[in-house]
Scaffold this motif. Sequence first.
Motif: not given
Length: 162
Positions: A7-21
């Motif tokens: 992944l790239s360019d999260t710009h400080g954003y995180m959510d449960d879907r990213i963590l799921h993967y």
Amino acid sequence: MKKILLLSDTHGYMDDRILHYAEQADEVWHAGDIGDLHVTDQLAAVKPVKAVYGNIDNATIRQEFPLNNRFMCEDVDVWITHIGGYPGKYAPAIREEIRKNPPKLFICGHSHILKVMNDKNLKLLHMNPGAAGKQGFHKKRTMLRFKIDQKEISDLEVIELA
């Protein structure tokens, strides 16, 4: 064999879907513009993280992660940087080095444009996972996942995040 989430360019954003993967991967690779260390801290709580800093990242992130991260994964030479360009249009900062010593897998972010292409001249695979964060002009949030088994890169998948 290693399962990679890129992944790239999260710009400080995180959510449960990213963590799921991330939980499904063996390693998570971040190609810069992390935005806040809580992003990589949350990922590292789940799986090992390799990352580079991007142009929006502050001094704290730049102390934690390098500008370029070159390493071996299985038998594949990997180079991750944030601003790298793409085949035929590599960024001036890396152009000479990539021509002299090309990796097998070259990864960058920055553009927010998902792109995977072969560089037939340098015999490398280029990947840009697009942007997983919400900040930017992109309409779809994307990541990539794939497997590396010895010298082979396979099972490439685009993940679109809602």
